[in-house]
Design a protein around this motif. Structure first.
Motif, PDB file in Angstrom:
ATOM      1  N   ASP A 180       0.325   2.359   4.897  1.00 46.62           N
ATOM      2  CA  ASP A 180       1.011   2.841   3.704  1.00 46.62           C
ATOM      3  C   ASP A 180       2.424   3.324   4.027  1.00 46.62           C
ATOM      4  OD1 ASP A 180       0.819   5.495   4.644  1.00 46.62           O
ATOM      5  OD2 ASP A 180      -0.969   5.938   3.462  1.00 46.62           O
ATOM      6  N   LYS A 198      -7.043   4.381  -2.619  1.00 45.23           N
ATOM      7  CA  LYS A 198      -5.775   3.794  -2.182  1.00 45.23           C
ATOM      8  C   LYS A 198      -4.918   3.513  -3.411  1.00 45.23           C
ATOM      9  CE  LYS A 198      -8.163  -0.658  -1.649  1.00 45.23           C
ATOM     10  NZ  LYS A 198      -8.571  -1.701  -0.696  1.00 45.23           N
ATOM     11  N   ALA A 237     -10.669   5.513   3.575  1.00 44.92           N
ATOM     12  CA  ALA A 237      -9.515   6.428   3.526  1.00 44.92           C
ATOM     13  C   ALA A 237     -10.025   7.867   3.602  1.00 44.92           C
ATOM     14  CB  ALA A 237      -8.699   6.191   2.265  1.00 44.92           C
ATOM     15  N   LEU A 262       0.875  -1.166   0.000  1.00 45.38           N
ATOM     16  CA  LEU A 262       0.000   0.000   0.000  1.00 45.38           C
ATOM     17  C   LEU A 262       0.915   1.220   0.000  1.00 45.38           C
ATOM     18  CD1 LEU A 262      -2.805   1.300   0.187  1.00 45.38           C
ATOM     19  CD2 LEU A 262      -2.587   1.195   2.688  1.00 45.38           C
ATOM     20  N   GLU A 272      -1.970   1.173  -4.697  1.00 50.42           N
ATOM     21  CA  GLU A 272      -1.405  -0.122  -4.324  1.00 50.42           C
ATOM     22  C   GLU A 272      -0.519  -0.684  -5.421  1.00 50.42           C
ATOM     23  OE1 GLU A 272      -4.820  -2.553  -2.207  1.00 50.42           O
ATOM     24  OE2 GLU A 272      -5.600  -1.450  -3.942  1.00 50.42           O
ATOM     25  N   SER A 318      -2.666   6.487   0.590  1.00 51.92           N
ATOM     26  CA  SER A 318      -4.119   6.409   0.732  1.00 51.92           C
ATOM     27  C   SER A 318      -4.648   7.773   1.119  1.00 51.92           C
ATOM     28  CB  SER A 318      -4.494   5.366   1.801  1.00 51.92           C
ATOM     29  OG  SER A 318      -3.900   5.686   3.058  1.00 51.92           O
ATOM     30  N   GLU A 364     -11.541   3.596  -1.956  1.00 50.02           N
ATOM     31  CA  GLU A 364     -11.500   3.040  -0.612  1.00 50.02           C
ATOM     32  C   GLU A 364     -12.242   4.001   0.330  1.00 50.02           C
ATOM     33  OE1 GLU A 364     -11.889   1.282   2.266  1.00 50.02           O
ATOM     34  OE2 GLU A 364     -10.774   0.053   0.840  1.00 50.02           O
TER      35      GLU A 364
END
Length: 299
Positions: free
Chosen positions: A283, A22, A38, A14, A24, A17, A35
């Protein structure tokens, strides 16, 4: 209890975010996906995200069922394969390969926050198998099968059930890519199968459940988590061996808490040591993103 995937997992990260998204990396490809949890601001700029991204998922556009929150389209920013493999290996000896792909519902074939559950399942089955027997493990709502592979690699006799035939085919491919064989594949409604196993008097040493908030069986059977979960857990309680056994329950519903899951397990499944908490990702900038609730019961 809050658990994260090990930083030793090289095929997933990750990166950042925030703002309901997010960023990734799965293997060699980087993607941006929605997401809702987040809620903060990202640590990197929009331009920095754009430079890294191979593909971006936009909800509610193109294909997928109208009004479905997770449906939408992928917009490729750089060349990438339609399908690719990632590897998951831990320090206990679990080593599996998972095929990923871009689906119309933002999923790619793996939920990386589930890695601590794979580790737990692998360790538990190894311990049960150390006595010389082959533990029986049932994986309900099993998706593409990482948990099934963890149990099989540790020495279990695994039954893998999902209501979507294409997903079961995907899981079978993951088994073959991982150099494993012998998993029993079932395409059926989870509740219907569990009740039939109950009538037959079958018992399992490990049961894994990852139920959706809503779903349908292959014959149109309806699943609604709020209405069906307690009854499912009571049925599972009758299928779980009275000793030397475990259950893993994973819940994604935003309205649920770890304490609620633990109470349900105590009342429905009964005797056993229970722990509950959250599975999360963190993250590069230290922002922790909680994604699911987990309840584990051990006898």
């Amino acid at each position: 209890m809050v658990e994260y995937p090990s930083q030793a997992w090289k095929d997933y990260e990750l990166i950042d975010s925030g703002n309901g998204r997010k960023l990734e990396r799965f293997g060699r490809y980087i993607m941006s996906r929605p997401e809702p949890k987040a809620l903060w601001e990202p640590s990197m700029t929009e331009n920095e995200w754009a430079k890294l991204c191979h593909t971006v998922f936009t909800p509610g556009a193109g294909f997928g069922k109208a009004g479905k929150e997770d449906s939408g389209t992928w917009s490729r920013q750089k060349a990438m394969d339609d399908q690719w493999l990632i590897r998951y290996a831990n320090r206990d000896g679990l080593d599996i390969k998972l095929r990923l792909g871009l689906t119309s519902f933002k999923h790619v074939g793996v939920f990386p926050e589930q890695a601590p559950n794979w580790d737990f399942i692998y360790r538990k089955v190894q311990r049960l198998a150390s006595s010389g027997r082959k533990p029986r493990v049932l994986n309900l709502f099993a998706y593409t099968g990482a948990a099934s592979l963890a149990a099989k690699a540790a020495g279990a006799d695994v039954t893998h059930l999902d209501s979507v035939r294409q997903v079961v085919t995907w899981a079978r491919g993951n088994m073959e890519n991982s150099g494993l064989d012998g998993i029993r594949w079932i395409v059926e409604d989870a509740m219907k199968f569990a009740r039939r196993e109950q009538r037959r008097g079958n018992v399992y040493d490990g049961i894994i459940l990852d139920p959706p908030a809503y779903g349908h069986g292959p014959d149109g059977e309806k699943w609604k988590l709020d209405e069906c979960l307690y009854e499912m857990l009571k049925t599972v309680g009758s299928l779980l061996a009275p000793k030397d056994a475990f259950m893993v329950l994973n819940l994604y519903s935003n309205g649920y808490s770890a304490l609620l899951g633990e109470t349900l397990a105590k009342l429905a499944v009964g005797e056993g040591k229970i722990e509950s908490g959250e599975l999360a990702l963190v993250d590069r900038f230290g922002k922790a993103l909680p994604l699911s609730i987990v309840v584990r019961l051990e006898r």
